[in-house]
Design an enzyme around this catalytic site. Structure first.
Site, short mmCIF file in Angstrom:
data_model
loop_
_atom_site.label_atom_id
_atom_site.label_comp_id
_atom_site.label_asym_id
_atom_site.label_seq_id
_atom_site.Cartn_x
_atom_site.Cartn_y
_atom_site.Cartn_z
CE LYS A 111 62.54 25.09 4.29
NZ LYS A 111 61.58 25.17 5.52
CE LYS A 192 68.04 26.02 7.95
NZ LYS A 192 67.22 26.49 8.94
CE LYS A 195 61.67 22.97 13.03
NZ LYS A 195 61.34 23.71 12.04
#
Ligand code: AQP
Length: 328
Positions: A111, A192, A195
């Site tokens: 991230k 993966k 969202k």
């Protein structure tokens, strides 16, 4: 009854990955365990969120818990920010976790990759997640495979705290589905399904209308072969779609292979889309009913009340063991 705790971030529209990897297990576990399921809004702000969007997503995730089948009379459903013991124990755990441990977290690396500046909250968030779990002395934590590393950290800090201050926290076990533990992105099977992926074609949102679902599945990347075969190493895209198919139907991977033998990907994808639509349609219908009734606020209030009883008792015990003076 064994205790279960898990949460989902309101950081975007929930995906089929969140449903298969986590929520589906929540629904099953509520029948045999004492369950606490929360919307982890404090986790969501570890990356920038627009206030209006955060509010909408938080209510939406809470409503989806119920729409997916969680019964608020069996499980406590609440918002993390409604139980302040989470942030307080989170701070205490930050002092127990080591920098080196947090630096090893792959989710932090993913991230923060390529970002010029990253909030400190993103770095310490696994300590808050550990606190979330330890507050309830959870036996089991149903999560997708991506959270396994954070669970290991939780176990490590629980052991460390217990050794340093005396037996306080139960050391939890992860509960990860065997198939579907990591649903991959529709446009890139090496990532993966997430969202917060900026490409909406990469995920199926639980609230996507049927036509959008059909379109996304028809455009999902496959290989240049035509064999519907579960082989994650050599056929990651098709294997991912098969995992989704198996979760949305009552067919095993072997049965899916047999059903589409010699048929290529066309009819497989078409049927898969219908299975996903059929799985999500009743959830979407219940979701709309819950949102328009406004019932979610009472459910969250009740859930926070139930959760606070357990969380505050554990927090006080931990503080006492560490040498804090509790208010008289
Ligand atoms: N692709 C996935 N396959 C299986 N399980 C998944 N989970 C998430 N993605 C997949 C599981 O869903 C639960 C809730 O996840 P989260 O919202 O707390 O955060 P996350 O793991 O970071 O999920 P996302 O969708 O990728 O969110 P963003 O994009 O905001 O980071 C967890 O149990 C997780 O394992």
């Amino acid at each position: 009854m064994k205790r279960v705790l898990s949460g989902i971030q309101p950081s975007g529209q929930l995906t089929l990955g969140n449903y298969i990897g986590a929520m589906k297990n929540f629904v099953e576990l509520q029948h045999s365990h004492q369950c606490y399921f929360m919307v982890v809004d404090h986790h969501a702000i570890t990356v920038p969120q627009k206030p209006e969007a955060l509010k909408e997503q938080t209510e939406s995730v809470a409503a989806l818990f119920i729409a997916a089948g969680i019964d608020p009379n069996k499980a406590s459903v609440f918002l993390q920010s409604h139980v302040p013991a989470h942030t307080e124990l989170g701070w205490l755990i930050t002092t127990i976790a080591y920098m080196g441990e947090l630096e090893r977290m792959t989710q932090f690396k993913d991230k923060s990759a390529g970002k010029e500046s990253v909030g400190a909250g993103l770095f310490v968030y696994p300590a808050l997640m550990a606190a979330d779990i330890l507050l309830y002395n959870a036996d089991l934590v149903p999560v997708g495979d991506d959270q396994k590393q954070h669970l290991e950290l939780t176990r490590d800090v629980a052991h460390r705290f217990n050794q340093r201050y005396g037996e306080t926290f139960r050391v939890p076990e992860p509960y990860i589905p065997q198939v579907g533990a990591r649903i991959m992105s529709l446009d890139d099977a090496s990532k993966k399904m997430s969202k917060s992926n900026p490409n909406p074609g990469s995920f199926i949102a639980l609230l996507d209308p049927p036509d959008v679902i059909r379109k996304k599945i028809s455009r999902a990347v496959t290989d240049s072969g035509r064999e519907v075969k579960f082989d994650p190493e050599n056929k990651p895209e098709v294997s991912n779609l098969m995992g989704i198919y198996s979760h949305c139907s009552d067919l095993s991977l072997q049965e899916i292979e047999a059903k589409y033998e010699g048929q290529g990907y066309g009819s497989f994808k078409k049927d898969l889309a219908e299975q996903v639509v059929a799985t999500l349609e009743p959830i979407q219908q219940r979701y709309n009913e819950i949102r328009s009734s406004g019932a979610i606020y009472d459910i969250l209030k009740k859930g926070a009340r139930e959760a606070s009883v357990i969380a505050n008792a554990t927090l006080n015990e931990a503080k006492q063991k560490m040498g804090f003076i509790l208010p008289q």
